[in-house]
Enzyme design. Structure first.
Site, mmCIF file in Angstrom:
data_model
loop_
_atom_site.group_PDB
_atom_site.id
_atom_site.type_symbol
_atom_site.label_atom_id
_atom_site.label_comp_id
_atom_site.label_asym_id
_atom_site.label_seq_id
_atom_site.Cartn_x
_atom_site.Cartn_y
_atom_site.Cartn_z
ATOM 1 N N GLU A 29 31.325 68.093 51.663
ATOM 2 C CA GLU A 29 30.187 69.018 51.965
ATOM 3 C C GLU A 29 28.648 68.235 52.235
ATOM 4 O O GLU A 29 27.914 68.999 52.721
ATOM 5 C CB GLU A 29 30.116 70.016 50.967
ATOM 6 N N SER A 62 34.650 67.032 35.964
ATOM 7 C CA SER A 62 35.824 67.439 35.914
ATOM 8 C C SER A 62 36.036 67.978 34.410
ATOM 9 O O SER A 62 36.763 68.930 33.959
ATOM 10 C CB SER A 62 36.968 66.674 36.253
ATOM 11 N N ARG A 90 39.171 58.159 36.770
ATOM 12 C CA ARG A 90 37.926 58.702 36.743
ATOM 13 C C ARG A 90 36.957 57.674 36.784
ATOM 14 O O ARG A 90 37.132 56.734 36.399
ATOM 15 C CB ARG A 90 37.476 59.633 35.475
ATOM 16 N N CYS A 134 36.245 65.388 44.956
ATOM 17 C CA CYS A 134 35.846 64.647 43.924
ATOM 18 C C CYS A 134 36.105 65.099 42.381
ATOM 19 O O CYS A 134 37.421 64.931 42.201
ATOM 20 C CB CYS A 134 34.211 64.408 43.920
ATOM 21 N N ILE A 147 30.154 59.871 45.011
ATOM 22 C CA ILE A 147 29.306 59.772 43.940
ATOM 23 C C ILE A 147 30.176 59.911 42.562
ATOM 24 O O ILE A 147 30.854 60.859 42.251
ATOM 25 C CB ILE A 147 28.436 61.115 43.819
ATOM 26 N N ARG A 148 30.267 58.521 41.858
ATOM 27 C CA ARG A 148 30.836 58.338 40.751
ATOM 28 C C ARG A 148 32.520 58.937 40.973
ATOM 29 O O ARG A 148 32.936 59.736 40.288
ATOM 30 C CB ARG A 148 30.458 59.160 39.560
ATOM 31 N N HIS A 161 32.388 63.429 48.725
ATOM 32 C CA HIS A 161 31.844 64.951 48.914
ATOM 33 C C HIS A 161 31.794 65.094 50.445
ATOM 34 O O HIS A 161 30.606 64.821 51.099
ATOM 35 C CB HIS A 161 30.315 64.943 48.263
HETATM 36 N N1 GLN Z 1 33.046 61.352 37.978
HETATM 37 C C1 GLN Z 1 33.108 62.712 37.866
HETATM 38 C C2 GLN Z 1 34.401 63.615 36.882
HETATM 39 O O1 GLN Z 1 34.849 62.847 36.292
HETATM 40 C C3 GLN Z 1 33.278 63.355 39.476
HETATM 41 C C4 GLN Z 1 32.229 63.103 40.056
HETATM 42 C C5 GLN Z 1 31.930 64.006 41.276
HETATM 43 O O2 GLN Z 1 32.509 64.943 41.277
HETATM 44 N N2 GLN Z 1 30.965 63.670 42.206
HETATM 45 O O3 GLN Z 1 34.658 64.480 37.166
#
Ligand code: GLN
Length: 199
Positions: A184, A49, A108, A79, A142-143, A182
């Site tokens: 997708e 982001s 985040r 995300c 994912i994160r 995600h």
């Molecule tokens: N951690 C990411 C962020 O802060 C987002 C991770 C993702 O989009 N898979 O933007």
């Protein structure tokens, strides 16, 4: 043919475009303000982001896109896209952009190190999916951002059960849909269909 944009600055652009094309949608990668002309909705993909924020400003897309979103054009943020659309970002960079389009506080990377990336099945809780043969959706995190507060106008479409805590992971407020994971990346376009139903 319906024309839908995918923000094409950074992140998982190609898989979203692929799924939309499978749904017979004309896909435009949005990289500059003129790409917004004629689109009926837009997906903000996952990625980073802070990087997407910088690129939105560098490409003069920040204000043009904000105007579209605030005039009611449907938007689906996944995300990093969820982070960009939320009203409050915790642990963000102080200068990172926020479209303030859905009344959520998100942290985040809020799932911490141990749960950095994981997959699970989630139940979809919306009438939109009531005919769907199976309501569960495979979710790849994912994160991911973690929702920590939800405003009164927000509808929660899916929760993650995390050690007794129910964390909203798909949310909707009027023409804005967000998912912390995600969608997708699994072979399931139901959330994309929900988004297209708003056009
Ligand atoms: N951690 C990411 C962020 O802060 C987002 C991770 C993702 O989009 N898979 O933007």
């Amino acid at each position: 043919m319906t024309r839908v944009g995918v923000l094409g600055l950074q992140g998982d652009i190609a898989r979203h475009a692929f799924l939309l094309k499978e749904l017979n949608v004309n896909v435009v990668q949005v990289r500059e303000p003129k790409d917004l002309d004629g689109i009926e909705g837009i997906i903000l993909p996952g990625g980073e982001s802070t990087t997407i924020s910088l690129l939105l400003r560098a490409n003069n897309l920040d204000e043009a896109l904000a105007e579209k979103i605030h005039s009611g054009m449907p938007v689906f943020g996944t995300c990093a896209g969820m982070i960009l659309l939320s009203s409050k970002v915790l642990d963000g960079r102080p200068d990172q952009l926020s479209f303030d389009a859905i009344d959520l506080s998100v942290r985040r990377n809020g799932f911490g190190r141990q749960l950095d990336s994981f997959e699970c099945d989630l139940k979809l809780e919306s009438d939109f999916f009531s005919d769907s043969a199976q309501h569960f959706i495979r979710a790849v995190f994912i994160r991911a951002p973690k929702v920590e507060a939800v405003g009164p106008k927000v509808e929660i479409i899916a929760y993650l059960d995390n050690q007794g805590e129910r964390i909203p992971v798909v949310c909707k407020q009027e023409s804005v849909i967000v998912s912390a994971f995600h969608p997708e990346l699994s072979n399931d376009s139901r959330l994309h269909q929900l988004f297209l139903s708003l056009l």
